[in-house]
Design a protein around this motif. Structure first.
Motif, PDB file in Angstrom:
ATOM      1  N   ASP A  16      24.527 -41.507  19.301  1.00  0.00           N
ATOM      2  CA  ASP A  16      24.670 -40.122  18.851  1.00  0.00           C
ATOM      3  C   ASP A  16      24.985 -40.207  17.360  1.00  0.00           C
ATOM      4  O   ASP A  16      25.712 -41.112  16.922  1.00  0.00           O
ATOM      5  CB  ASP A  16      25.842 -39.426  19.544  1.00  0.00           C
ATOM      6  CG  ASP A  16      25.603 -39.162  21.019  1.00  0.00           C
ATOM      7  OD1 ASP A  16      24.445 -39.213  21.462  1.00  0.00           O
ATOM      8  OD2 ASP A  16      26.593 -38.896  21.720  1.00  0.00           O
ATOM      9  N   LYS A  18      26.169 -38.112  13.687  1.00  0.00           N
ATOM     10  CA  LYS A  18      26.709 -36.950  12.986  1.00  0.00           C
ATOM     11  C   LYS A  18      26.238 -37.054  11.545  1.00  0.00           C
ATOM     12  O   LYS A  18      26.437 -38.076  10.890  1.00  0.00           O
ATOM     13  CB  LYS A  18      28.232 -36.933  13.029  1.00  0.00           C
ATOM     14  CG  LYS A  18      28.837 -35.738  12.307  1.00  0.00           C
ATOM     15  CD  LYS A  18      30.361 -35.744  12.411  1.00  0.00           C
ATOM     16  CE  LYS A  18      30.944 -34.511  11.741  1.00  0.00           C
ATOM     17  NZ  LYS A  18      32.425 -34.519  11.817  1.00  0.00           N
ATOM     18  N   PHE A  39      25.620 -31.590  11.361  1.00  0.00           N
ATOM     19  CA  PHE A  39      24.960 -31.398  12.640  1.00  0.00           C
ATOM     20  C   PHE A  39      25.109 -32.678  13.442  1.00  0.00           C
ATOM     21  O   PHE A  39      25.427 -33.740  12.904  1.00  0.00           O
ATOM     22  CB  PHE A  39      23.487 -30.977  12.504  1.00  0.00           C
ATOM     23  CG  PHE A  39      22.571 -31.984  11.876  1.00  0.00           C
ATOM     24  CD1 PHE A  39      22.011 -33.017  12.607  1.00  0.00           C
ATOM     25  CD2 PHE A  39      22.235 -31.875  10.535  1.00  0.00           C
ATOM     26  CE1 PHE A  39      21.152 -33.931  12.020  1.00  0.00           C
ATOM     27  CE2 PHE A  39      21.370 -32.776   9.942  1.00  0.00           C
ATOM     28  CZ  PHE A  39      20.823 -33.802  10.692  1.00  0.00           C
ATOM     29  N   GLN A  42      21.936 -35.773  19.457  1.00  0.00           N
ATOM     30  CA  GLN A  42      22.137 -36.460  20.736  1.00  0.00           C
ATOM     31  C   GLN A  42      20.769 -36.625  21.377  1.00  0.00           C
ATOM     32  O   GLN A  42      20.153 -35.638  21.777  1.00  0.00           O
ATOM     33  CB  GLN A  42      23.048 -35.646  21.659  1.00  0.00           C
ATOM     34  CG  GLN A  42      24.441 -35.493  21.119  1.00  0.00           C
ATOM     35  CD  GLN A  42      25.308 -34.587  21.973  1.00  0.00           C
ATOM     36  OE1 GLN A  42      24.823 -33.825  22.797  1.00  0.00           O
ATOM     37  NE2 GLN A  42      26.604 -34.665  21.762  1.00  0.00           N
ATOM     38  N   LEU A  45      17.919 -34.035  20.636  1.00  0.00           N
ATOM     39  CA  LEU A  45      18.426 -32.680  20.433  1.00  0.00           C
ATOM     40  C   LEU A  45      19.411 -32.614  19.271  1.00  0.00           C
ATOM     41  O   LEU A  45      20.365 -33.391  19.199  1.00  0.00           O
ATOM     42  CB  LEU A  45      19.085 -32.163  21.712  1.00  0.00           C
ATOM     43  CG  LEU A  45      18.158 -32.091  22.929  1.00  0.00           C
ATOM     44  CD1 LEU A  45      18.930 -31.646  24.158  1.00  0.00           C
ATOM     45  CD2 LEU A  45      16.983 -31.173  22.659  1.00  0.00           C
ATOM     46  N   LEU A  46      19.172 -31.663  18.385  1.00  0.00           N
ATOM     47  CA  LEU A  46      19.992 -31.448  17.202  1.00  0.00           C
ATOM     48  C   LEU A  46      20.885 -30.226  17.440  1.00  0.00           C
ATOM     49  O   LEU A  46      20.386 -29.178  17.860  1.00  0.00           O
ATOM     50  CB  LEU A  46      19.067 -31.210  16.009  1.00  0.00           C
ATOM     51  CG  LEU A  46      19.694 -31.157  14.641  1.00  0.00           C
ATOM     52  CD1 LEU A  46      18.737 -31.783  13.647  1.00  0.00           C
ATOM     53  CD2 LEU A  46      19.991 -29.744  14.248  1.00  0.00           C
ATOM     54  N   TYR A  47      22.189 -30.370  17.192  1.00  0.00           N
ATOM     55  CA  TYR A  47      23.146 -29.297  17.421  1.00  0.00           C
ATOM     56  C   TYR A  47      23.871 -28.950  16.125  1.00  0.00           C
ATOM     57  O   TYR A  47      24.399 -29.831  15.449  1.00  0.00           O
ATOM     58  CB  TYR A  47      24.194 -29.725  18.465  1.00  0.00           C
ATOM     59  CG  TYR A  47      23.597 -29.989  19.821  1.00  0.00           C
ATOM     60  CD1 TYR A  47      23.417 -28.959  20.735  1.00  0.00           C
ATOM     61  CD2 TYR A  47      23.198 -31.277  20.184  1.00  0.00           C
ATOM     62  CE1 TYR A  47      22.869 -29.199  21.990  1.00  0.00           C
ATOM     63  CE2 TYR A  47      22.647 -31.528  21.429  1.00  0.00           C
ATOM     64  CZ  TYR A  47      22.484 -30.487  22.322  1.00  0.00           C
ATOM     65  OH  TYR A  47      21.932 -30.727  23.558  1.00  0.00           O
ATOM     66  N   LEU A  48      23.894 -27.665  15.809  1.00  0.00           N
ATOM     67  CA  LEU A  48      24.656 -27.136  14.674  1.00  0.00           C
ATOM     68  C   LEU A  48      25.868 -26.396  15.205  1.00  0.00           C
ATOM     69  O   LEU A  48      25.783 -25.735  16.246  1.00  0.00           O
ATOM     70  CB  LEU A  48      23.811 -26.142  13.872  1.00  0.00           C
ATOM     71  CG  LEU A  48      22.672 -26.681  13.038  1.00  0.00           C
ATOM     72  CD1 LEU A  48      21.795 -25.543  12.555  1.00  0.00           C
ATOM     73  CD2 LEU A  48      23.201 -27.457  11.857  1.00  0.00           C
ATOM     74  N   PRO A  49      26.994 -26.452  14.509  1.00  0.00           N
ATOM     75  CA  PRO A  49      28.132 -25.627  14.911  1.00  0.00           C
ATOM     76  C   PRO A  49      27.758 -24.144  14.823  1.00  0.00           C
ATOM     77  O   PRO A  49      26.924 -23.764  13.990  1.00  0.00           O
ATOM     78  CB  PRO A  49      29.207 -25.970  13.876  1.00  0.00           C
ATOM     79  CG  PRO A  49      28.827 -27.311  13.353  1.00  0.00           C
ATOM     80  CD  PRO A  49      27.320 -27.326  13.376  1.00  0.00           C
ATOM     81  N   PRO A  50      28.357 -23.306  15.652  1.00  0.00           N
ATOM     82  CA  PRO A  50      28.045 -21.869  15.619  1.00  0.00           C
ATOM     83  C   PRO A  50      28.250 -21.275  14.224  1.00  0.00           C
ATOM     84  O   PRO A  50      29.231 -21.571  13.548  1.00  0.00           O
ATOM     85  CB  PRO A  50      29.050 -21.259  16.610  1.00  0.00           C
ATOM     86  CG  PRO A  50      29.445 -22.392  17.498  1.00  0.00           C
ATOM     87  CD  PRO A  50      29.364 -23.637  16.655  1.00  0.00           C
TER      88      PRO A  50
END
Length: 126
Positions: A16, A18, A39, A42, A45-50
């Motif tokens: 994973d 960051k 961001f 994983q 899949l890419l994740y951004l904080p809200p």
């Protein structure tokens, strides 16, 4: 993420990641980055904080390195030691820092229709 047991024959692991914006104090951030912007990657899949955005140009600069950073490489390979990527705007002094923050196990069969032998399972005659 898969629940594939690590001993399964088609299992593989990825780190994973960051990716964080490092913004020098007192310098204007042309790319719109703010200290702490980041961001998480994983698998694919890419994740951004809200509520947080990320420049598509900064993303384009770091994207080609992420698949290599997710994998364990030879210890002497530069991708193992280098972790900073310059903002693509030459007038911006921010950099992006890539950090490995965990590991996940995946199953080959759950990520592709191509068999371990290279044959396409759903294409006749392949």
């Amino acid at each position: 993420m898969s629940s594939t047991p690590p001993e399964q024959k088609d299992a593989f692991t990825l780190y994973d990641l960051k990716v964080s914006a490092i913004c020098p104090e007192g310098k204007q951030q042309i790319c719109g980055a703010k200290p702490g912007d980041h961001f998480i990657l994983q698998g694919e899949l890419l994740y951004l904080p809200p509520g947080q955005g990320f420049s598509i140009y900064s993303l384009a600069a770091v994207l080609p390195l992420l698949a290599a950073k997710q994998r364990e490489n030879h210890r002497n390979d530069w991708i193992e030691s280098d972790a900073l990527v310059a903002c693509p705007d030459p007038n911006c002094k921010s950099v992006l820092k890539i950090e490995r923050v965990g590991r996940r196990t995946f199953s080959h069969a759950e990520t592709t229709h191509v068999g371990l032998d290279g044959n396409h399972e759903d294409i006749p005659g392949s």
